[in-house]
Design a protein around this motif. Structure first.
Motif, PDB file in Angstrom:
ATOM      1  N   MET A  19      -9.095   9.963  15.514  1.00 33.73           N
ATOM      2  CA  MET A  19      -9.184   9.425  14.168  1.00 33.73           C
ATOM      3  C   MET A  19      -7.851   9.639  13.456  1.00 33.73           C
ATOM      4  SD  MET A  19     -12.474   8.558  13.252  1.00 33.73           S
ATOM      5  CE  MET A  19     -13.375   9.305  11.952  1.00 33.73           C
ATOM      6  N   LYS A  20      -7.552   8.689  12.598  1.00 36.84           N
ATOM      7  CA  LYS A  20      -6.372   8.795  11.751  1.00 36.84           C
ATOM      8  C   LYS A  20      -6.782   8.414  10.336  1.00 36.84           C
ATOM      9  CE  LYS A  20      -1.783   7.022  10.822  1.00 36.84           C
ATOM     10  NZ  LYS A  20      -0.731   6.095  11.209  1.00 36.84           N
ATOM     11  N   TYR A  21      -6.383   9.265   9.395  1.00 38.56           N
ATOM     12  CA  TYR A  21      -6.634   9.006   7.987  1.00 38.56           C
ATOM     13  C   TYR A  21      -5.314   8.687   7.302  1.00 38.56           C
ATOM     14  CZ  TYR A  21     -11.125  11.233   8.866  1.00 38.56           C
ATOM     15  OH  TYR A  21     -12.346  11.554   9.374  1.00 38.56           O
ATOM     16  N   VAL A  22      -5.379   7.844   6.293  1.00 41.02           N
ATOM     17  CA  VAL A  22      -4.220   7.545   5.462  1.00 41.02           C
ATOM     18  C   VAL A  22      -4.668   7.702   4.015  1.00 41.02           C
ATOM     19  CG1 VAL A  22      -2.518   5.821   4.773  1.00 41.02           C
ATOM     20  CG2 VAL A  22      -3.293   5.918   7.156  1.00 41.02           C
ATOM     21  N   ILE A  23      -3.930   8.518   3.272  1.00 45.11           N
ATOM     22  CA  ILE A  23      -4.174   8.688   1.842  1.00 45.11           C
ATOM     23  C   ILE A  23      -2.875   8.337   1.149  1.00 45.11           C
ATOM     24  CG2 ILE A  23      -4.765  10.286  -0.003  1.00 45.11           C
ATOM     25  CD1 ILE A  23      -6.334  11.880   2.122  1.00 45.11           C
ATOM     26  N   GLY A  24      -2.949   7.439   0.174  1.00 48.93           N
ATOM     27  CA  GLY A  24      -1.710   6.991  -0.446  1.00 48.93           C
ATOM     28  C   GLY A  24      -1.834   6.689  -1.917  1.00 48.93           C
ATOM     29  N   TRP A  25      -0.672   6.599  -2.541  1.00 54.01           N
ATOM     30  CA  TRP A  25      -0.534   6.267  -3.942  1.00 54.01           C
ATOM     31  C   TRP A  25       0.597   5.273  -4.072  1.00 54.01           C
ATOM     32  CZ3 TRP A  25      -0.976  10.924  -1.676  1.00 54.01           C
ATOM     33  CH2 TRP A  25      -2.035  11.743  -2.048  1.00 54.01           C
ATOM     34  N   LEU A  26       0.387   4.230  -4.851  1.00 47.06           N
ATOM     35  CA  LEU A  26       1.451   3.292  -5.195  1.00 47.06           C
ATOM     36  C   LEU A  26       1.613   3.278  -6.706  1.00 47.06           C
ATOM     37  CD1 LEU A  26       0.838   0.128  -2.973  1.00 47.06           C
ATOM     38  CD2 LEU A  26       2.714   1.767  -2.792  1.00 47.06           C
ATOM     39  N   ARG A  27       2.839   3.455  -7.158  1.00 49.79           N
ATOM     40  CA  ARG A  27       3.140   3.346  -8.586  1.00 49.79           C
ATOM     41  C   ARG A  27       3.669   1.941  -8.832  1.00 49.79           C
ATOM     42  NH1 ARG A  27       3.132   6.568 -12.431  1.00 49.79           N
ATOM     43  NH2 ARG A  27       3.161   8.419 -11.121  1.00 49.79           N
ATOM     44  N   MET A  28       2.986   1.252  -9.727  1.00 54.58           N
ATOM     45  CA  MET A  28       3.346  -0.121 -10.044  1.00 54.58           C
ATOM     46  C   MET A  28       4.242  -0.168 -11.269  1.00 54.58           C
ATOM     47  SD  MET A  28       1.691  -1.013  -7.501  1.00 54.58           S
ATOM     48  CE  MET A  28       2.265  -2.690  -7.554  1.00 54.58           C
ATOM     49  N   LYS A  29       4.977  -1.259 -11.420  1.00 51.67           N
ATOM     50  CA  LYS A  29       5.734  -1.466 -12.646  1.00 51.67           C
ATOM     51  C   LYS A  29       4.743  -1.480 -13.805  1.00 51.67           C
ATOM     52  CE  LYS A  29       9.314  -4.074 -10.302  1.00 51.67           C
ATOM     53  NZ  LYS A  29       9.858  -5.402 -10.004  1.00 51.67           N
ATOM     54  N   PRO A  30       5.159  -1.050 -14.990  1.00 51.31           N
ATOM     55  CA  PRO A  30       4.228  -1.008 -16.126  1.00 51.31           C
ATOM     56  C   PRO A  30       3.508  -2.348 -16.307  1.00 51.31           C
ATOM     57  CG  PRO A  30       6.262   0.097 -16.699  1.00 51.31           C
ATOM     58  CD  PRO A  30       6.484  -0.550 -15.345  1.00 51.31           C
ATOM     59  N   GLY A  31       2.185  -2.244 -16.414  1.00 54.54           N
ATOM     60  CA  GLY A  31       1.362  -3.416 -16.632  1.00 54.54           C
ATOM     61  C   GLY A  31       1.014  -4.223 -15.392  1.00 54.54           C
ATOM     62  N   ARG A  32       1.447  -3.809 -14.207  1.00 55.24           N
ATOM     63  CA  ARG A  32       1.222  -4.600 -12.990  1.00 55.24           C
ATOM     64  C   ARG A  32       0.085  -4.069 -12.108  1.00 55.24           C
ATOM     65  NH1 ARG A  32       5.008  -8.554 -11.663  1.00 55.24           N
ATOM     66  NH2 ARG A  32       3.125  -9.327 -10.642  1.00 55.24           N
ATOM     67  N   ARG A  33      -0.522  -2.953 -12.506  1.00 55.49           N
ATOM     68  CA  ARG A  33      -1.568  -2.373 -11.657  1.00 55.49           C
ATOM     69  C   ARG A  33      -2.714  -3.355 -11.425  1.00 55.49           C
ATOM     70  NH1 ARG A  33      -5.107   2.828 -13.239  1.00 55.49           N
ATOM     71  NH2 ARG A  33      -6.110   1.285 -14.553  1.00 55.49           N
ATOM     72  N   ASP A  34      -3.197  -4.019 -12.460  1.00 56.61           N
ATOM     73  CA  ASP A  34      -4.320  -4.931 -12.294  1.00 56.61           C
ATOM     74  C   ASP A  34      -3.937  -6.133 -11.438  1.00 56.61           C
ATOM     75  OD1 ASP A  34      -5.973  -3.250 -13.690  1.00 56.61           O
ATOM     76  OD2 ASP A  34      -5.803  -4.353 -15.576  1.00 56.61           O
ATOM     77  N   ASP A  35      -2.657  -6.542 -11.511  1.00 63.15           N
ATOM     78  CA  ASP A  35      -2.181  -7.624 -10.639  1.00 63.15           C
ATOM     79  C   ASP A  35      -2.283  -7.202  -9.178  1.00 63.15           C
ATOM     80  OD1 ASP A  35      -1.542  -9.131 -12.901  1.00 63.15           O
ATOM     81  OD2 ASP A  35       0.532  -8.416 -12.916  1.00 63.15           O
ATOM     82  N   LEU A  36      -1.881  -5.969  -8.899  1.00 60.78           N
ATOM     83  CA  LEU A  36      -1.983  -5.479  -7.522  1.00 60.78           C
ATOM     84  C   LEU A  36      -3.438  -5.405  -7.089  1.00 60.78           C
ATOM     85  CD1 LEU A  36      -0.860  -4.300  -4.886  1.00 60.78           C
ATOM     86  CD2 LEU A  36      -1.196  -2.064  -5.914  1.00 60.78           C
ATOM     87  N   LEU A  37      -4.292  -4.870  -7.941  1.00 57.28           N
ATOM     88  CA  LEU A  37      -5.704  -4.753  -7.570  1.00 57.28           C
ATOM     89  C   LEU A  37      -6.309  -6.116  -7.274  1.00 57.28           C
ATOM     90  CD1 LEU A  37      -6.796  -1.964 -10.046  1.00 57.28           C
ATOM     91  CD2 LEU A  37      -6.655  -1.785  -7.542  1.00 57.28           C
ATOM     92  N   ALA A  38      -5.989  -7.119  -8.068  1.00 60.16           N
ATOM     93  CA  ALA A  38      -6.505  -8.471  -7.810  1.00 60.16           C
ATOM     94  C   ALA A  38      -5.990  -8.992  -6.474  1.00 60.16           C
ATOM     95  CB  ALA A  38      -6.108  -9.406  -8.948  1.00 60.16           C
ATOM     96  N   ARG A  39      -4.741  -8.686  -6.151  1.00 63.26           N
ATOM     97  CA  ARG A  39      -4.133  -9.151  -4.898  1.00 63.26           C
ATOM     98  C   ARG A  39      -4.689  -8.407  -3.691  1.00 63.26           C
ATOM     99  NH1 ARG A  39      -2.778 -10.131  -0.466  1.00 63.26           N
ATOM    100  NH2 ARG A  39      -0.725 -10.773   0.292  1.00 63.26           N
ATOM    101  N   ILE A  40      -4.916  -7.099  -3.855  1.00 64.18           N
ATOM    102  CA  ILE A  40      -5.235  -6.282  -2.685  1.00 64.18           C
ATOM    103  C   ILE A  40      -6.729  -6.213  -2.368  1.00 64.18           C
ATOM    104  CG2 ILE A  40      -5.491  -3.998  -3.754  1.00 64.18           C
ATOM    105  CD1 ILE A  40      -3.628  -3.014  -1.443  1.00 64.18           C
ATOM    106  N   ARG A  41      -7.592  -6.473  -3.315  1.00 66.64           N
ATOM    107  CA  ARG A  41      -9.025  -6.345  -3.034  1.00 66.64           C
ATOM    108  C   ARG A  41      -9.496  -7.264  -1.909  1.00 66.64           C
ATOM    109  NH1 ARG A  41     -10.353  -4.575  -9.031  1.00 66.64           N
ATOM    110  NH2 ARG A  41     -10.521  -2.347  -8.611  1.00 66.64           N
TER     111      ARG A  41
END
Length: 102
Positions: free
Chosen positions: A1-23
């Motif tokens: 098994m391999k686990y990956v735990i990560g964090w991405l810091r988005m440009k201000p105001g872009r988090r919801d754009d990423l979530l819409a793209r990545i879901r």
């Protein structure tokens, strides 16, 4: 098994754009053979951060996941929206850390 735990810091105001793209990508990833789970969520602590928790049956499964055209396209989009991130790749015998800067 391999686990990956990560964090991405988005440009201000872009988090919801990423979530819409990545879901949709996350949903498709969960359907890949050998992917145990693939979860993406907004951070409760930091407004511009998205967290990742992933599990693969093996390193080979993870490498196959990373080698898809969909993953390459996602990374290109993240590079436009993101500042950087950190991913911990957790194996039974060790943990490797990968830092990203965009």
């Amino acid at each position: 098994m391999k686990y990956v735990i990560g964090w991405l810091r988005m440009k201000p105001g872009r988090r919801d754009d990423l979530l819409a793209r990545i879901r949709p990508f996350a949903a498709a990833s969960r359907e890949e053979e050998g992917v145990i789970f693939f979860e993406v969520n907004p951070s409760d602590a930091e407004a511009d951060v998205v967290t990742f928790v992933e599990c693969y049956e093996s390193e080979a499964v993870h490498q196959r996941h990373l080698a898809t055209p969909e993953h390459d396209a996602l990374l290109a989009d993240i590079a436009l929206m993101g500042i950087g991130g950190r991913f911990h790749h957790i194996y039974p015998e060790r943990t490797d850390t990968h830092d990203l800067t965009f």
